[in-house]
Design a protein around this motif. Structure first.
Motif, PDB file in Angstrom:
ATOM      1  N   LEU A   1     -14.550 -10.706   2.087  1.00 39.52           N
ATOM      2  CA  LEU A   1     -12.634 -10.895   1.801  1.00 39.52           C
ATOM      3  C   LEU A   1     -12.663 -11.806   0.742  1.00 39.52           C
ATOM      4  O   LEU A   1     -12.207 -11.860   0.025  1.00 39.52           O
ATOM      5  CB  LEU A   1     -12.762 -11.229   2.754  1.00 39.52           C
ATOM      6  CG  LEU A   1     -12.879 -10.646   4.546  1.00 39.52           C
ATOM      7  CD1 LEU A   1     -12.361 -11.755   5.301  1.00 39.52           C
ATOM      8  CD2 LEU A   1     -12.146  -9.046   3.997  1.00 39.52           C
TER       9      LEU A   1
ATOM     10  N   VAL B   1     -13.568 -10.335  -2.552  1.00 42.40           N
ATOM     11  CA  VAL B   1     -12.597  -9.100  -2.999  1.00 42.40           C
ATOM     12  C   VAL B   1     -10.690 -10.265  -3.226  1.00 42.40           C
ATOM     13  O   VAL B   1     -10.562 -10.196  -4.437  1.00 42.40           O
ATOM     14  CB  VAL B   1     -11.949  -8.558  -2.209  1.00 42.40           C
ATOM     15  CG1 VAL B   1     -10.686  -7.943  -2.353  1.00 42.40           C
ATOM     16  CG2 VAL B   1     -12.593  -7.501  -1.287  1.00 42.40           C
TER      17      VAL B   1
ATOM     18  N   LEU C   1      -9.784  -3.976   9.096  1.00 42.49           N
ATOM     19  CA  LEU C   1      -9.741  -3.904   7.667  1.00 42.49           C
ATOM     20  C   LEU C   1      -9.499  -3.240   7.270  1.00 42.49           C
ATOM     21  O   LEU C   1      -9.219  -2.977   5.677  1.00 42.49           O
ATOM     22  CB  LEU C   1     -11.198  -5.073   7.680  1.00 42.49           C
ATOM     23  CG  LEU C   1     -11.740  -5.059   6.457  1.00 42.49           C
ATOM     24  CD1 LEU C   1     -10.467  -6.614   5.895  1.00 42.49           C
ATOM     25  CD2 LEU C   1     -13.466  -5.528   6.485  1.00 42.49           C
TER      26      LEU C   1
ATOM     27  N   THR D   1      -6.053  -3.190   5.803  1.00 42.33           N
ATOM     28  CA  THR D   1      -5.586  -5.172   5.137  1.00 42.33           C
ATOM     29  C   THR D   1      -6.106  -5.231   3.767  1.00 42.33           C
ATOM     30  O   THR D   1      -6.203  -5.614   2.758  1.00 42.33           O
ATOM     31  CB  THR D   1      -6.136  -6.031   6.340  1.00 42.33           C
ATOM     32  OG1 THR D   1      -7.404  -5.973   6.867  1.00 42.33           O
ATOM     33  CG2 THR D   1      -5.662  -6.588   7.069  1.00 42.33           C
ATOM     34  N   LEU D   2      -7.493  -4.374   4.002  1.00 41.81           N
ATOM     35  CA  LEU D   2      -7.687  -4.666   2.471  1.00 41.81           C
ATOM     36  C   LEU D   2      -7.050  -3.799   1.426  1.00 41.81           C
ATOM     37  O   LEU D   2      -7.218  -4.363   0.293  1.00 41.81           O
ATOM     38  CB  LEU D   2      -9.162  -3.539   2.659  1.00 41.81           C
ATOM     39  CG  LEU D   2      -9.911  -3.322   0.934  1.00 41.81           C
ATOM     40  CD1 LEU D   2     -10.323  -4.524   0.278  1.00 41.81           C
ATOM     41  CD2 LEU D   2     -11.065  -2.858   1.505  1.00 41.81           C
TER      42      LEU D   2
ATOM     43  N   HIS E   1      -5.333  -5.980  -0.297  1.00 39.19           N
ATOM     44  CA  HIS E   1      -5.670  -6.335  -2.069  1.00 39.19           C
ATOM     45  C   HIS E   1      -5.704  -5.507  -3.314  1.00 39.19           C
ATOM     46  O   HIS E   1      -6.310  -5.871  -4.692  1.00 39.19           O
ATOM     47  CB  HIS E   1      -6.982  -6.800  -2.068  1.00 39.19           C
ATOM     48  CG  HIS E   1      -6.446  -8.103  -1.030  1.00 39.19           C
ATOM     49  ND1 HIS E   1      -6.999  -9.422  -0.231  1.00 39.19           N
ATOM     50  CD2 HIS E   1      -6.988  -7.838   0.532  1.00 39.19           C
ATOM     51  CE1 HIS E   1      -6.887  -9.854   0.335  1.00 39.19           C
ATOM     52  NE2 HIS E   1      -6.698  -9.308   1.275  1.00 39.19           N
ATOM     53  N   CYS E   2      -5.792  -4.310  -3.078  1.00 39.89           N
ATOM     54  CA  CYS E   2      -5.789  -3.079  -4.028  1.00 39.89           C
ATOM     55  C   CYS E   2      -4.235  -3.167  -5.160  1.00 39.89           C
ATOM     56  O   CYS E   2      -2.939  -2.986  -4.924  1.00 39.89           O
ATOM     57  CB  CYS E   2      -5.738  -2.117  -3.301  1.00 39.89           C
ATOM     58  SG  CYS E   2      -7.110  -2.202  -2.516  1.00 39.89           S
TER      59      CYS E   2
ATOM     60  N   PHE F   1      -7.915 -11.230   6.541  1.00 39.56           N
ATOM     61  CA  PHE F   1      -8.241 -10.955   5.256  1.00 39.56           C
ATOM     62  C   PHE F   1      -6.220 -11.284   4.688  1.00 39.56           C
ATOM     63  O   PHE F   1      -5.782 -10.937   3.359  1.00 39.56           O
ATOM     64  CB  PHE F   1      -8.400  -9.623   5.187  1.00 39.56           C
ATOM     65  CG  PHE F   1      -8.953  -9.074   3.714  1.00 39.56           C
ATOM     66  CD1 PHE F   1      -9.208 -10.561   2.737  1.00 39.56           C
ATOM     67  CD2 PHE F   1      -8.882  -7.918   3.280  1.00 39.56           C
ATOM     68  CE1 PHE F   1      -9.647  -9.764   1.232  1.00 39.56           C
ATOM     69  CE2 PHE F   1     -10.460  -8.031   2.085  1.00 39.56           C
ATOM     70  CZ  PHE F   1     -10.390  -8.847   1.288  1.00 39.56           C
TER      71      PHE F   1
ATOM     72  N   SER G   1      -3.685 -10.998   5.588  1.00 40.23           N
ATOM     73  CA  SER G   1      -2.384 -10.236   5.902  1.00 40.23           C
ATOM     74  C   SER G   1      -1.592 -10.325   6.588  1.00 40.23           C
ATOM     75  O   SER G   1       0.049 -10.241   6.038  1.00 40.23           O
ATOM     76  CB  SER G   1      -3.126  -8.503   7.027  1.00 40.23           C
ATOM     77  OG  SER G   1      -3.217  -9.425   7.853  1.00 40.23           O
TER      78      SER G   1
END
Length: 188
Positions: free
Chosen positions: A21, A24, A42, A45-46, A49-50, A74, A76
């Motif tokens: 995490l 990232v 996840l 929530t990942l 970050h994109c 993460f 969020s």
């Protein structure tokens, strides 16, 4: 995943997933995600970050942390309200409502929706456009969007969430929710 984290006890923040995490958050390069099928926890929530999220029409998203007796992770709790507003974030995080790719696009989580057979080609086109843009300008723009102050706030949020997540992993509510989930899963 939940069982591995539960066995970690109070040291959950030292688990490889939490090192991931933070890596990232500090990634200097643009991140592009392809999503098909279910993105849960996840997996959703990942995406916050994109820099680009390309989702197939069959993609569904959910963050059922509360239903599992846990809390969101993460970063969020910081990123989702900034993206969709506090009321929508509360609906998605507290109620854990599942939503489809088109709703994800309306919320701003998804950059583009396409049919499943086109997913790799569409995501590849995004990557090629980024890769062929002037590299210095891409890096500088990403740094302005996700600069040191942003990363510091996000690292703090990730750590704060991880501490509460670890506490919740050991809660009676979480154990009961997991038992109910696996019990219901065995009924089908």
């Amino acid at each position: 995943d939940l069982q591995v984290l539960a066995q970690a006890g109070e040291a959950v923040e030292t688990q490889p997933v939490f090192r991931f995490l933070h890596a990232v958050v500090d990634c200097p390069r643009p991140l592009v995600a392809e999503v098909r099928g279910n993105a849960v926890g996840l997996g959703t929530t990942l995406l916050l970050h994109c820099d680009a999220v390309i989702a197939a029409t069959d993609a569904t998203f959910a963050m059922p942390f509360v239903q599992l007796g846990l809390v969101p992770e993460f970063g969020s709790t910081l990123l989702l309200p900034e993206l969709v507003g506090p009321q929508r974030a509360a609906r998605l995080l507290i109620l854990g409502e599942r939503f489809d790719a088109r709703e994800g696009e309306r919320l701003g989580l998804v950059s583009q929706v396409c049919e499943p057979p086109a997913l790799e080609a569409v995501a590849g086109a995004w990557c090629r456009r980024i890769a062929t843009a002037p590299a210095g300008a891409v890096a500088a723009t990403r740094s302005l969007l996700r600069g040191p102050q942003w990363r510091a706030r996000l690292h703090e949020a990730v750590d704060r969430e991880a501490a509460v997540f670890a506490e919740r992993l050991n809660s009676v509510e979480h154990r009961q929710a997991v038992a109910a989930f696996f019990g219901a899963e065995g009924d089908g």
